[in-house]
Motif scaffolding. Structure first.
Motif, PDB file in Angstrom:
ATOM      1  N   VAL A  49       0.864  -1.206   0.153  1.00 54.02           N
ATOM      2  CA  VAL A  49       0.019  -0.027  -0.035  1.00 54.02           C
ATOM      3  C   VAL A  49       0.999   1.144   0.195  1.00 54.02           C
ATOM      4  O   VAL A  49       0.480   2.361  -0.816  1.00 54.02           O
ATOM      5  CB  VAL A  49      -0.946   0.167   1.220  1.00 54.02           C
ATOM      6  N   SER A  50       1.899   1.244   0.851  1.00 57.82           N
ATOM      7  CA  SER A  50       2.996   2.515   0.964  1.00 57.82           C
ATOM      8  C   SER A  50       3.508   2.728  -0.598  1.00 57.82           C
ATOM      9  O   SER A  50       3.774   3.906  -0.696  1.00 57.82           O
ATOM     10  CB  SER A  50       3.940   2.122   1.964  1.00 57.82           C
ATOM     11  N   ALA A  51       3.900   1.733  -1.095  1.00 56.16           N
ATOM     12  CA  ALA A  51       4.626   1.910  -2.522  1.00 56.16           C
ATOM     13  C   ALA A  51       3.693   2.576  -3.299  1.00 56.16           C
ATOM     14  O   ALA A  51       4.167   3.708  -4.232  1.00 56.16           O
ATOM     15  CB  ALA A  51       4.958   0.427  -2.883  1.00 56.16           C
ATOM     16  N   ALA A  52       2.285   2.339  -3.261  1.00 58.85           N
ATOM     17  CA  ALA A  52       1.539   3.097  -4.389  1.00 58.85           C
ATOM     18  C   ALA A  52       1.192   4.404  -3.892  1.00 58.85           C
ATOM     19  O   ALA A  52       1.238   5.442  -4.727  1.00 58.85           O
ATOM     20  CB  ALA A  52       0.132   2.349  -4.482  1.00 58.85           C
ATOM     21  N   ILE A  53       1.229   4.781  -2.430  1.00 60.20           N
ATOM     22  CA  ILE A  53       1.060   5.966  -1.956  1.00 60.20           C
ATOM     23  C   ILE A  53       2.067   6.799  -2.347  1.00 60.20           C
ATOM     24  O   ILE A  53       2.058   8.105  -2.739  1.00 60.20           O
ATOM     25  CB  ILE A  53       0.371   5.968  -0.564  1.00 60.20           C
ATOM     26  N   LEU A  54       3.354   6.416  -1.960  1.00 61.31           N
ATOM     27  CA  LEU A  54       4.492   7.109  -2.200  1.00 61.31           C
ATOM     28  C   LEU A  54       4.811   7.538  -3.621  1.00 61.31           C
ATOM     29  O   LEU A  54       5.531   8.550  -4.027  1.00 61.31           O
ATOM     30  CB  LEU A  54       5.753   6.306  -1.451  1.00 61.31           C
ATOM     31  N   ASN A  55       4.441   6.568  -4.530  1.00 59.43           N
ATOM     32  CA  ASN A  55       4.783   7.029  -5.857  1.00 59.43           C
ATOM     33  C   ASN A  55       3.676   8.243  -6.153  1.00 59.43           C
ATOM     34  O   ASN A  55       4.334   9.135  -7.009  1.00 59.43           O
ATOM     35  CB  ASN A  55       4.254   5.758  -6.699  1.00 59.43           C
ATOM     36  N   LEU A  56       2.544   8.004  -5.560  1.00 59.71           N
ATOM     37  CA  LEU A  56       1.822   9.321  -5.812  1.00 59.71           C
ATOM     38  C   LEU A  56       2.419  10.554  -5.474  1.00 59.71           C
ATOM     39  O   LEU A  56       2.323  11.944  -5.962  1.00 59.71           O
ATOM     40  CB  LEU A  56       0.310   9.100  -5.145  1.00 59.71           C
ATOM     41  N   ALA A  57       2.854  10.394  -4.108  1.00 58.00           N
ATOM     42  CA  ALA A  57       3.403  11.572  -3.444  1.00 58.00           C
ATOM     43  C   ALA A  57       4.943  12.119  -4.105  1.00 58.00           C
ATOM     44  O   ALA A  57       5.132  13.294  -4.419  1.00 58.00           O
ATOM     45  CB  ALA A  57       4.027  11.128  -2.014  1.00 58.00           C
ATOM     46  N   LYS A  58       5.568  11.118  -4.700  1.00 58.26           N
ATOM     47  CA  LYS A  58       6.739  11.384  -5.805  1.00 58.26           C
ATOM     48  C   LYS A  58       6.143  12.385  -6.761  1.00 58.26           C
ATOM     49  O   LYS A  58       6.923  13.388  -7.082  1.00 58.26           O
ATOM     50  CB  LYS A  58       7.398  10.215  -6.134  1.00 58.26           C
ATOM     51  N   GLU A  59       4.999  12.278  -7.529  1.00 53.15           N
ATOM     52  CA  GLU A  59       4.588  12.681  -8.579  1.00 53.15           C
ATOM     53  C   GLU A  59       4.183  14.126  -8.073  1.00 53.15           C
ATOM     54  O   GLU A  59       4.146  15.240  -8.811  1.00 53.15           O
ATOM     55  CB  GLU A  59       3.495  12.192  -9.229  1.00 53.15           C
ATOM     56  N   ALA A  60       3.608  14.217  -6.791  1.00 54.27           N
ATOM     57  CA  ALA A  60       3.155  15.325  -6.243  1.00 54.27           C
ATOM     58  C   ALA A  60       4.457  16.382  -5.985  1.00 54.27           C
ATOM     59  O   ALA A  60       4.240  17.444  -6.482  1.00 54.27           O
ATOM     60  CB  ALA A  60       2.362  15.186  -4.828  1.00 54.27           C
ATOM     61  N   ARG A  61       5.296  16.027  -5.540  1.00 53.55           N
ATOM     62  CA  ARG A  61       6.671  16.726  -5.440  1.00 53.55           C
ATOM     63  C   ARG A  61       6.907  17.116  -6.749  1.00 53.55           C
ATOM     64  O   ARG A  61       7.445  18.463  -6.787  1.00 53.55           O
ATOM     65  CB  ARG A  61       7.659  15.892  -4.766  1.00 53.55           C
TER      66      ARG A  61
END
Length: 834
Positions: A49-61
């Motif tokens: 779950v964390s991997a999917a969310i962190l990938n989204l956060a990476k795009e946000a940054r």
């Protein structure tokens, strides 16, 4: 109509996927806690779950570094921080539990991390989404700034450059808006954006004409005013797009925008509950009771409408039903007090039951009388509203500015009357969205009047100027389209059969006036009555044309075409025969002259009644006309049905409360449970046998109550989430059945309305499943509790409307046999003993 969250397809799919991943972690945590067992290894699922969310956060940054929008940058960074912390909590808790499976502190950290992850992801997705919205807002501001730059334009060269620039900017804004609407999930909001975009794209010619006229005659106050009017219309179009793209919830809040229709519907629901429980009635019917106060509001508004329309043929009906409602209320209040003091008073109970059966009928009749009166008032205005508009055009073409102004005063007066009548129609509309559109159109018509007058004066001053004529033509077309739409919406409010009833009564009233004018040999009054008869018959003919266009049933289309042709022929022959009757001074000649009109309208009404399942001798009733067709002799009284529902609900609530470990009173009074009860009450009108949709609605009502019970318990995460998923499955079945009925429906409008309701369900169901996950992650979260209640009530409201809409659609099926065979829906009013 309930408010529905606005999601893009991306936001909906991502949020649901991550929400379900977190949900599974919460269920595992709860099961271990319930069993007082060691926690299984959650590091793998947490990492996924964390991997999917962190990938989204990476795009946000990445986006936050690229964007030049400071607000977007701040929102993205803030959401990313929330996500980082939540993911850290989630993974840290999973690692601690792997090392120490019974660590309660780590278990609580896992719950908090799950909650933060869902909320953080929602904030992140919202920030992404708002980035797109703000791009549209920035482009809108570019257009508005260019508009102000063009306002002082005084040369043709500046005109050409300015129009070229703003045309390009408008195209860019239209493109961004189109991309936005294509990404959304709600079909009705998408269509509103399409319509707003079409209006926007058509603004360039108006700006060009207005500026051209201003440059040609800069000393004229009218050219400056006309320019400003054109600019204001463009500004309003841009503002409408910005309003739509910023919506986070779509629909009309019935509490914030109440109508007489919604007020009557609320009263009918309350009557059913009071009828089943006289103990409630004593408090509700007391002078300051909620039900009594709502009745008083209805009575007061009915009195005001009757006073405003003193010459209306419906006035006596309004006053009669209003007085009967008051009498029922007063007698029922006295009986309720008697029953409260002596519960064994059988005489009082029997009379109370009789009154509770009569009250819903009287409320329906009062609602119909008010709606009919509103349509009659508007019908009279529609007969005359085109005259001053035509007079303005004639005066403009003749170059007479004084005549233009005089016609403008008359147009202002007629428009004010039309708007007042239309707003009365809106207040009686059962659908808040229709009411809102009528009020919006009314305001737009008011705003158009001075613009038309100014444009007409410009034509009068320059009769040969093509730009001036084109400018007036644009405004006239806008006027015509808005009046036509207002007419169409008014007919929708009344329903075709009820509308034709009003038309018949209006014609009868005008015939009586014509006879009085013959006796007095008052030719102007006679001519006015004849004109009103023709105008009313013409509206009946337009209704036939609209029904002809609205149906997919070839046989019905042919009948409507024939009825329309007959009405048109009767109108064409009316004036000569009426004039002969005036000369002969014979009332019988009046009847003979008008007979082709009255018979042709009556035949149309009969065909419409048959198509709606309404008995020929009966009368339609506004919003309830469709439902009236399925009622049968021998069907249960409202009191009997309400008593049956009450007994069923008491048993159901007791069983649910026992299973969930909470009190029956807590379940019954929970807002979600009350919303579920309203759905059950609506569904109980029909026999569930051979009607899979009514059966599914009943199951949804029960499951919604069960979910309400689970939401009150801190350790029922899995049960609550499973119930939400199970309920979503039942809702999907209702949507499937409703869509099948819609496909069999020959009425395009009913079909479209039903499909639009079905279109709301996936978004609301997704929202409910997400909220259930958040609520499960933190049972004490008051925000999640509020959202869960709102989402559940929204779902119940839409399902209730789907049940009613499906019945209406089934009555207009191509073949009732085929429809019943295909979707297994038999709409039979519940009989006593079922």
């Amino acid at each position: 109509m309930p408010l529905v969250p606005v999601y893009t397809q991306t936001v909906e799919s991502v949020l649901l996927g991550i929400g379900e991943g977190i949900t599974q972690l919460m269920i595992i945590q709860e099961q271990a806690a319930k069993a007082n067992a060691a926690m299984p290894d959650l590091t793998g699922p947490a990492a996924s779950v964390s991997a999917a969310i962190l990938n989204l956060a990476k795009e946000a940054r990445s986006l936050s570094e690229e964007t030049d929008d400071e607000q977007v940058r701040v929102d993205l960074k803030k959401a990313s921080t929330i996500v980082d912390q939540a993911v850290n909590d989630l993974n840290s808790a999973a690692a601690k539990l792997k090392a120490a499976p019974t660590d309660k502190t780590a278990s609580l950290q896992l719950v908090e991390g799950g909650r933060g992850t869902v909320n953080g992801t929602a904030a992140l997705l919202d920030a992404f989404d708002q980035s797109d919205v703000r791009n549209i807002l920035k482009q809108a501001q570019v257009v508005l700034s260019q508009l102000e730059t063009m306002r002082p334009c005084k040369t043709e060269a500046a005109l050409v450059d300015g129009v070229r620039t703003i045309s390009t900017q408008l195209l860019d804004l239209a493109q961004l808006t189109e991309e936005r609407q294509q990404s959304l999930t709600l079909a009705k909001l998408k269509q509103e954006l399409v319509d707003a975009n079409d209006v926007l794209r058509n603004q360039s010619p108006s700006i060009l004409l207005a500026l051209k006229l201003y440059i040609m005659n800069q000393s004229s106050p009218d050219t400056a005013t006309n320019r400003d009017n054109s600019f204001n219309r463009l500004r309003d179009s841009v503002n409408e797009i910005t309003r739509l793209v910023q919506l986070k919830y779509y629909g009309v809040d019935d509490k914030a925008n109440p109508t007489m229709g919604t007020a009557f519907e609320s009263l009918q629901m309350q009557v059913a509950r009071i009828a089943a429980n006289p103990n409630l009635a004593a408090a509700a019917l007391a002078p300051h009771g909620d039900f009594a106060r709502q009745l008083d509001v209805i009575v007061q508004q009915a009195q005001q409408q009757a006073n405003a329309h003193a010459s209306s043929p419906m006035r006596a009906d309004i006053l009669g039903h209003m007085q009967r409602v008051q009498a029922i209320r007063d007698e029922a209040a006295q009986l309720a007090e008697r029953i409260k003091a002596n519960p064994s008073d059988e005489v009082a109970q029997a009379r109370f039951a009789e009154l509770m059966d009569e009250l819903p009928r009287e409320l329906r009749l009062l609602e119909k009388a008010l709606a009919d009166d509103a349509i009659h008032a508007q019908m009279a205005v529609f007969a005359n509203v085109a005259e001053p508009l035509s007079a303005i055009v004639q005066a403009a073409q003749s170059g007479n500015a004084a005549d233009v102004n005089a016609a403008g005063v008359e147009l202002q007066s007629q428009t004010a009357t039309l708007v007042k009548a239309s707003r009365t129609v809106a207040s009686n509309a059962p659908d808040s969205e229709v009411s809102k559109e009528i009020n919006t159109l009314s305001k737009q018509l008011e705003d158009l009047v001075p613009q038309i007058v100014v444009a007409a004066r410009l034509v009068a001053a320059n009769p040969d100027d093509q730009a001036a004529r084109a400018n007036l033509d644009l405004l006239m077309k806008s006027w015509d389209s808005k009046v036509a739409r207002l007419n169409e919406l008014s007919e929708q409010v009344a329903q075709p059969h009820a509308f034709l009833e009003v038309a018949e009564r209006t014609i009868a009233a005008e015939v009586a006036k014509a006879k009085a004018a013959v006796t007095a040999q008052d030719k102007p009054s006679f001519d006015k009555a004849v004109k009103n008869i023709k105008a009313t018959a013409a509206r009946a003919g337009r209704l036939a044309a609209a029904e002809e266009k609205n149906t997919d049933d070839a046989d019905f289309r042919k009948k409507m075409a024939e009825r329309r042709a007959r009405i048109e022929a009767s109108i064409n022959g009316l004036e000569p025969t009426m004039n002969k009757a005036f000369t002969s001074r014979n009332a019988a000649d009046i009847d003979a002259a008008v007979q082709p009109v009255t018979s042709s309208v009556s035949e149309l009404k009969k065909e419409i009644a048959q198509s709606q399942g309404i008995e020929a001798s009966g009368s339609g009733s506004g919003a309830g006309a469709a439902g009236a067709g399925s009622s049968q002799a021998g069907s249960a009284s409202s009191t009997a049905i309400a008593n049956e529902v009450r007994k069923s609900e008491e048993k159901q609530v007791a069983e649910i409360a026992a299973a969930a470990g909470v009190s029956p009173q807590a379940v019954a009074s929970h807002p979600i449970s009350i919303a579920a009860g309203n759905l059950k009450l609506v569904a109980s009108r029909w026999d569930a046998k051979n009607n899979a949709l009514v059966q599914a609605a009943d199951k949804i009502s029960e499951k919604m109550r069960t979910m309400a019970a689970f939401s009150m318990q801190p350790n029922n995460k899995k049960d609550m989430i499973d119930m939400a998923k199970s309920m979503a499955s039942e809702v999907a079945e209702i949507v499937k059945l409703a869509k099948a009925a819609a496909e069999q429906c020959s009425d395009r409008r009913l079909k479209a309305n039903l499909l639009q309701l079905c279109d709301k369900i996936p978004t609301i169901s997704t929202q409910l499943r997400i909220i259930a996950s958040v609520k499960a992650a933190n049972p004490s979260d008051s925000d999640a509790e509020t959202q869960l209640i709102a989402g559940s009530k929204n779902l119940m409201d839409v399902v209730t409307e789907i049940v009613k809409g499906t019945e209406a659609a089934s009555l207009k099926s191509f073949s009732s046999v085929a429809s019943t065979a295909n979707v297994a829906l038999q709409w039979k009013r519940k009989a006593l003993g079922h």
